[in-house]
Structure formats: structure tokens, C-alpha cells
Motif scaffolding. Structure first.
Motif, PDB file in Angstrom:
ATOM      1  N   ALA A 208     -52.471 -14.869  22.904  1.00 56.02           N
ATOM      2  CA  ALA A 208     -52.476 -15.268  24.382  1.00 56.02           C
ATOM      3  C   ALA A 208     -53.429 -14.380  25.116  1.00 56.02           C
ATOM      4  CB  ALA A 208     -51.164 -15.296  25.045  1.00 56.02           C
ATOM      5  N   TRP A 209     -53.935 -15.262  26.081  1.00 56.72           N
ATOM      6  CA  TRP A 209     -54.898 -14.808  27.025  1.00 56.72           C
ATOM      7  C   TRP A 209     -54.685 -15.429  28.338  1.00 56.72           C
ATOM      8  CZ3 TRP A 209     -56.289 -17.489  23.085  1.00 56.72           C
ATOM      9  CH2 TRP A 209     -57.051 -18.619  23.193  1.00 56.72           C
ATOM     10  N   ASP A 210     -55.001 -14.719  29.510  1.00 56.48           N
ATOM     11  CA  ASP A 210     -55.012 -15.437  30.982  1.00 56.48           C
ATOM     12  C   ASP A 210     -55.893 -16.640  31.032  1.00 56.48           C
ATOM     13  OD1 ASP A 210     -54.836 -15.959  33.518  1.00 56.48           O
ATOM     14  OD2 ASP A 210     -55.328 -13.788  34.081  1.00 56.48           O
ATOM     15  N   LYS A 211     -55.268 -17.697  31.339  1.00 61.23           N
ATOM     16  CA  LYS A 211     -55.936 -19.048  31.548  1.00 61.23           C
ATOM     17  C   LYS A 211     -57.178 -18.933  32.609  1.00 61.23           C
ATOM     18  CE  LYS A 211     -54.920 -23.940  31.741  1.00 61.23           C
ATOM     19  NZ  LYS A 211     -53.484 -24.959  32.089  1.00 61.23           N
ATOM     20  N   THR A 212     -56.656 -18.047  33.558  1.00 65.78           N
ATOM     21  CA  THR A 212     -58.042 -18.195  34.763  1.00 65.78           C
ATOM     22  C   THR A 212     -59.186 -16.989  34.538  1.00 65.78           C
ATOM     23  OG1 THR A 212     -56.848 -16.161  35.840  1.00 65.78           O
ATOM     24  CG2 THR A 212     -56.094 -18.567  36.524  1.00 65.78           C
ATOM     25  N   THR A 213     -58.984 -16.477  33.396  1.00 65.50           N
ATOM     26  CA  THR A 213     -59.862 -15.313  33.054  1.00 65.50           C
ATOM     27  C   THR A 213     -61.134 -15.942  31.901  1.00 65.50           C
ATOM     28  OG1 THR A 213     -58.392 -13.709  33.295  1.00 65.50           O
ATOM     29  CG2 THR A 213     -60.468 -13.099  32.035  1.00 65.50           C
ATOM     30  N   VAL A 214     -62.315 -15.404  32.327  1.00 68.56           N
ATOM     31  CA  VAL A 214     -63.255 -15.950  31.113  1.00 68.56           C
ATOM     32  C   VAL A 214     -63.433 -14.847  30.339  1.00 68.56           C
ATOM     33  CG1 VAL A 214     -65.879 -16.400  30.989  1.00 68.56           C
ATOM     34  CG2 VAL A 214     -64.580 -17.444  32.933  1.00 68.56           C
ATOM     35  N   LEU A 215     -63.185 -15.253  29.027  1.00 69.17           N
ATOM     36  CA  LEU A 215     -63.351 -14.105  28.080  1.00 69.17           C
ATOM     37  C   LEU A 215     -64.646 -13.503  27.791  1.00 69.17           C
ATOM     38  CD1 LEU A 215     -61.046 -15.719  25.297  1.00 69.17           C
ATOM     39  CD2 LEU A 215     -60.406 -14.310  27.057  1.00 69.17           C
ATOM     40  N   THR A 216     -64.853 -12.219  27.673  1.00 73.32           N
ATOM     41  CA  THR A 216     -65.924 -11.368  27.443  1.00 73.32           C
ATOM     42  C   THR A 216     -66.456 -11.891  26.096  1.00 73.32           C
ATOM     43  OG1 THR A 216     -65.029  -9.690  26.264  1.00 73.32           O
ATOM     44  CG2 THR A 216     -65.187  -9.532  28.578  1.00 73.32           C
ATOM     45  N   LYS A 217     -67.709 -11.734  25.759  1.00 72.46           N
ATOM     46  CA  LYS A 217     -68.420 -11.929  24.281  1.00 72.46           C
ATOM     47  C   LYS A 217     -67.510 -11.282  23.188  1.00 72.46           C
ATOM     48  CE  LYS A 217     -72.911 -13.136  25.704  1.00 72.46           C
ATOM     49  NZ  LYS A 217     -74.494 -12.598  25.650  1.00 72.46           N
ATOM     50  N   ALA A 218     -67.072 -10.033  23.523  1.00 75.49           N
ATOM     51  CA  ALA A 218     -66.460  -9.174  22.601  1.00 75.49           C
ATOM     52  C   ALA A 218     -64.953  -9.871  22.235  1.00 75.49           C
ATOM     53  CB  ALA A 218     -66.423  -7.889  23.089  1.00 75.49           C
ATOM     54  N   SER A 219     -64.219 -10.098  23.343  1.00 77.45           N
ATOM     55  CA  SER A 219     -63.014 -11.047  23.334  1.00 77.45           C
ATOM     56  C   SER A 219     -63.247 -12.296  22.490  1.00 77.45           C
ATOM     57  CB  SER A 219     -62.454 -11.170  24.446  1.00 77.45           C
ATOM     58  OG  SER A 219     -62.141 -10.031  25.322  1.00 77.45           O
ATOM     59  N   GLN A 220     -64.174 -12.914  22.823  1.00 73.16           N
ATOM     60  CA  GLN A 220     -64.427 -14.122  22.025  1.00 73.16           C
ATOM     61  C   GLN A 220     -64.679 -13.876  20.622  1.00 73.16           C
ATOM     62  OE1 GLN A 220     -67.417 -16.860  23.799  1.00 73.16           O
ATOM     63  NE2 GLN A 220     -66.765 -15.970  25.657  1.00 73.16           N
ATOM     64  N   LYS A 221     -65.197 -13.038  20.187  1.00 72.12           N
ATOM     65  CA  LYS A 221     -65.609 -12.474  18.944  1.00 72.12           C
ATOM     66  C   LYS A 221     -64.136 -12.063  18.131  1.00 72.12           C
ATOM     67  CE  LYS A 221     -70.387 -10.919  19.363  1.00 72.12           C
ATOM     68  NZ  LYS A 221     -71.275  -9.937  19.342  1.00 72.12           N
ATOM     69  N   PHE A 222     -63.199 -11.125  18.902  1.00 71.15           N
ATOM     70  CA  PHE A 222     -62.060 -10.946  18.352  1.00 71.15           C
ATOM     71  C   PHE A 222     -61.107 -12.128  18.122  1.00 71.15           C
ATOM     72  CE2 PHE A 222     -57.581 -10.040  18.948  1.00 71.15           C
ATOM     73  CZ  PHE A 222     -57.220  -9.098  18.093  1.00 71.15           C
ATOM     74  N   ARG A 223     -61.147 -12.931  18.958  1.00 71.38           N
ATOM     75  CA  ARG A 223     -60.336 -14.050  19.020  1.00 71.38           C
ATOM     76  C   ARG A 223     -60.835 -14.810  17.754  1.00 71.38           C
ATOM     77  NH1 ARG A 223     -61.488 -18.539  23.405  1.00 71.38           N
ATOM     78  NH2 ARG A 223     -63.401 -18.650  21.836  1.00 71.38           N
ATOM     79  N   ASP A 224     -62.008 -15.209  17.508  1.00 71.69           N
ATOM     80  CA  ASP A 224     -62.491 -16.247  16.425  1.00 71.69           C
ATOM     81  C   ASP A 224     -62.170 -15.494  15.060  1.00 71.69           C
ATOM     82  OD1 ASP A 224     -63.102 -17.879  18.373  1.00 71.69           O
ATOM     83  OD2 ASP A 224     -65.246 -17.328  18.364  1.00 71.69           O
ATOM     84  N   PHE A 225     -62.390 -14.108  15.178  1.00 70.81           N
ATOM     85  CA  PHE A 225     -62.300 -13.291  13.747  1.00 70.81           C
ATOM     86  C   PHE A 225     -60.832 -13.368  13.379  1.00 70.81           C
ATOM     87  CE2 PHE A 225     -61.352  -9.645  11.474  1.00 70.81           C
ATOM     88  CZ  PHE A 225     -62.558  -9.597  10.400  1.00 70.81           C
ATOM     89  N   LEU A 226     -59.849 -13.280  14.068  1.00 69.32           N
ATOM     90  CA  LEU A 226     -58.530 -13.104  13.942  1.00 69.32           C
ATOM     91  C   LEU A 226     -58.050 -14.512  13.448  1.00 69.32           C
ATOM     92  CD1 LEU A 226     -55.765 -11.815  13.847  1.00 69.32           C
ATOM     93  CD2 LEU A 226     -55.485 -12.363  16.172  1.00 69.32           C
ATOM     94  N   LEU A 227     -58.485 -15.586  14.033  1.00 68.92           N
ATOM     95  CA  LEU A 227     -57.817 -16.903  13.846  1.00 68.92           C
ATOM     96  C   LEU A 227     -58.792 -17.149  12.251  1.00 68.92           C
ATOM     97  CD1 LEU A 227     -58.313 -18.724  17.227  1.00 68.92           C
ATOM     98  CD2 LEU A 227     -56.362 -17.747  15.960  1.00 68.92           C
ATOM     99  N   ASN A 228     -60.037 -16.758  11.861  1.00 70.20           N
ATOM    100  CA  ASN A 228     -60.384 -17.027  10.849  1.00 70.20           C
ATOM    101  C   ASN A 228     -59.850 -16.332   9.683  1.00 70.20           C
ATOM    102  OD1 ASN A 228     -62.400 -19.006  11.583  1.00 70.20           O
ATOM    103  ND2 ASN A 228     -63.732 -17.634  12.467  1.00 70.20           N
ATOM    104  N   TRP A 229     -59.583 -14.969   9.946  1.00 74.32           N
ATOM    105  CA  TRP A 229     -59.391 -14.156   8.900  1.00 74.32           C
ATOM    106  C   TRP A 229     -57.986 -14.307   8.465  1.00 74.32           C
ATOM    107  CZ3 TRP A 229     -55.393 -10.290   8.285  1.00 74.32           C
ATOM    108  CH2 TRP A 229     -55.460  -9.270   7.066  1.00 74.32           C
ATOM    109  N   LEU A 230     -56.861 -14.788   9.004  1.00 74.54           N
ATOM    110  CA  LEU A 230     -55.339 -14.897   9.032  1.00 74.54           C
ATOM    111  C   LEU A 230     -55.236 -16.011   7.593  1.00 74.54           C
ATOM    112  CD1 LEU A 230     -53.656 -14.938  12.319  1.00 74.54           C
ATOM    113  CD2 LEU A 230     -53.230 -13.345  10.280  1.00 74.54           C
ATOM    114  N   PRO A 231     -56.123 -17.069   7.929  1.00 76.40           N
ATOM    115  CA  PRO A 231     -55.726 -18.109   6.664  1.00 76.40           C
ATOM    116  C   PRO A 231     -56.523 -17.721   5.322  1.00 76.40           C
ATOM    117  CG  PRO A 231     -57.225 -18.915   8.480  1.00 76.40           C
ATOM    118  CD  PRO A 231     -56.581 -17.855   8.897  1.00 76.40           C
ATOM    119  N   GLN A 232     -57.570 -16.944   5.487  1.00 73.32           N
ATOM    120  CA  GLN A 232     -58.426 -16.623   4.657  1.00 73.32           C
ATOM    121  C   GLN A 232     -57.551 -15.188   3.634  1.00 73.32           C
ATOM    122  OE1 GLN A 232     -62.377 -15.241   5.915  1.00 73.32           O
ATOM    123  NE2 GLN A 232     -62.854 -17.198   6.596  1.00 73.32           N
TER     124      GLN A 232
END
Length: 298
Positions: A271-295
Motif C-alpha cells: 500500500a502507498w498514499d493515494k495523494t503521493t507521487v511515487l519517486t522513481k526508486a519507489s516505482q522500481k521497488f514496487r514493480d520489482f516486488l510484483l514481478n518477483w513474487l510470481p517468479q
């Protein structure tokens, strides 16, 4: 009021003695007295009153104390940010439900570090409520918590589903069963993380208290050593999530799924704050986690 004055004030308040404060601050007694006198002059208020036993803070000093503590904490946060910035690395801070990152394991941390060596992943084990509060107060970038999420305040992605389960001694009478119902817990001694966790509130309110079951709640704790000792030495049953129950197996502790339906559990969300624009680092973490789990079949 500057940082040095606040630090001296706080130490004198804690010690109630100028000499002891000076010793802890590694300065002279006269230096501490001068700073306190200067601060009193600036504020136009007496901060301490002398008596035969030392210094007694005035009502004004007592009212001032929490504000000074908060300001000093902000100074430390700013200094920490400066230190991290000097490393030329981005930091992603995640407040996560206890044991989630232990469940993901060292492989996740190493894989993420190899993929993004310039991002520091900072994780903190905590409760659902504290993690979500941290997101809203900008103390962290993400929370990993149980759902459902308040969609008016948070964005979220499901990570995995965790069933409720019970851990108990292999000699416990209930250990003979392959699967436990909540009725099986009637009259037993139990230990769980506590009411600060949604898992506990969900289990206790919906499946135990409302149906009128009677349990002997020995303690509410997230301390795994205490939980294991209560199970092994005192025949106490622990209720919690299956993802956490398998982390530290013991030959004399068995795990049994709890409940009569497969959906008796909760989905774990990022979960993250709906009103906050994610930093590039945060976006990379989110995408990595979501891809890593099913793999990695977690």
C-alpha cells in the motif's frame, strides 16, 4: 532557541542536576549553566528552580519538554537524510507486517540489491495500523499490510493470501487433528500477536468472541521466543498467519490450518498514499516486488 540550547535543556531536565548534565554532555558545569541562563533570558521564563536535592523543572519547562523532543527528532531526521544523500543512493522505506520480509527471505533482498545497487531498501517490522499511519505521515514510502484497504486514502496491490493457522505442541490433544476449527479452541489457552494487529482482531471478534467461545488469553505478544516457549513449555496454542508459522520450524511444534473455509485468512497488500507521487526508486521497488513474487512461487 537553537539545537544546542535544546539539547542542553533536555539533558538538564532529565538529570535534574547541572553537574550530571555537564558530564553527559562532555562540557563544563559553567557552560551548561550559561546556556540555560541564556535560554531563560530568550524565553522570558524561568526553567528550573533550585532546591536541596537539585533542580526542579518549572511548569513552563514541563510544557516545553515535548516540543523540544519533537524538534530534536526532526533535526536527527534531517541529519540522517543528509548522510544518506551523501552516499548518492536513493532510499525506499517499507513498514511491513511482522515477518513479511523474513518470509520473502534473503534471496529477495539480494536479488533487489543486484538489480538496483543504487537503491537502499530500509525495512521496519510493525503492525498494520502503524504501517499505514507511517505512509500517511510520510515516514515510509510503502506499507505491507492486510486488507481490505481504504481506497479513498491508499493505492494498493495484492501480494499473497495467508491462511489463519494454529501452532501447538505435538503432544497437545488438538495436534491429532489435521485441521482445526475455531470451536476446537473453546476452553484452550492461546497466545497471539495482539489487538494492534488486524489478524488478532479478526480472529477474536469474528470467530471467537461473537460466537461465544471461551478461551484463556495468556498473552498478546509478537515476540517469537516467548511464543515458542509458551507453546513448548506450557501447552499454549498460538494463532496467526501461515506465512509466519513456517519461518522457524521446531520438531515439537506442529502447524494446523485454522477454520472451516479456505478463505479464512487475509490478503497481504503493498500500500502507498493515494495523494503521493511515487519517486522513481519507489516505482522500481514496487514493480520489482510484483514481478518477483510470481517468479519465485511465493
Amino acid at each position: 532557541m537553537n539545537q544546542k540550547q535544546m539539547e542542553y535543556f533536555l539533558e538538564v531536565y532529565r538529570q535534574g542536576n547541572i553537574q550530571n548534565a555537564a558530564n553527559n554532555l562532555y562540557v563544563s558545569r559553567q557552560g551548561v549553566s550559561k546556556i540555560i541562563k541564556t535560554l531563560e533570558d530568550e524565553l522570558g521564563q524561568l526553567l528550573f528552580i533550585r532546591n536541596p536535592h537539585g533542580l526542579v523543572p518549572t511548569d513552563y519547562a514541563t510544557a516545553l519538554l515535548p516540543h523540544v523532543q519533537r524538534l530534536l527528532e526532526e533535526y536527527r531526521t534531517i541529519e540522517s537524510m543528509r548522510t544518506l544523500a551523501s552516499q548518492s543512493k536513493s532510499v525506499v522505506t517499507v513498514f511491513a507486517l511482522d515477518h513479511v520480509f523474513a518470509f520473502l527471505g534473503a534471496k529477495f533482498l539480494l536479488d533487489f540489491h543486484r538489480t538496483f545497487p543504487d537503491i537502499i531498501l530500509s525495512t521496519v517490522d510493525t503492525t498494520d495500523d502503524a504501517a499505514l499511519k507511517g505512509v500517511l505521515e510520510k515516514s515510509c514510502n510503502f506499507a505491507i499490510v492486510t486488507g481490505e484497504l481504504d481506497k479513498t486514502r491508499f493505492c494498493g496491490e495484492p501480494l499473497f493470501f495467508s491462511r489463519y493457522c494454529a501452532r501447538l505442541h505435538s503432544s497437545h490433544p488438538l495436534a491429532k487433528k489435521d485441521k482445526l476449527t475455531y470451536k476446537d479452541l473453546d476452553g484452550t489457552k492461546i497466545v497471539s500477536k495482539g489487538r494492534a494487529y488486524q489478524c488478532f482482531r479478526h480472529n477474536m471478534d469474528k470467530y471467537i468472541l461473537l460466537p461465544g467461545l471461551k478461551v484463556d488469553l495468556v498473552a498478546e505478544t509478537a515476540d517469537e521466543m516467548l511464543i515458542a516457549d509458551l507453546i513448548l513449555q506450557h501447552q499454549v496454542v498460538n494463532i496467526g498467519y501461515d506465512y509466519a508459522a513456517m519461518l522457524k520450524p521446531h520438531p515439537d511444534i506442529v502447524v494446523r490450518l485454522l477454520g472451516t473455509e479456505d478463505e479464512q485468512g487475509q490478503t497481504i497488500y503493498l500500500a502507498w498514499d493515494k495523494t503521493t507521487v511515487l519517486t522513481k526508486a519507489s516505482q522500481k521497488f514496487r514493480d520489482f516486488l510484483l514481478n518477483w513474487l510470481p517468479q519465485n512461487a511465493l
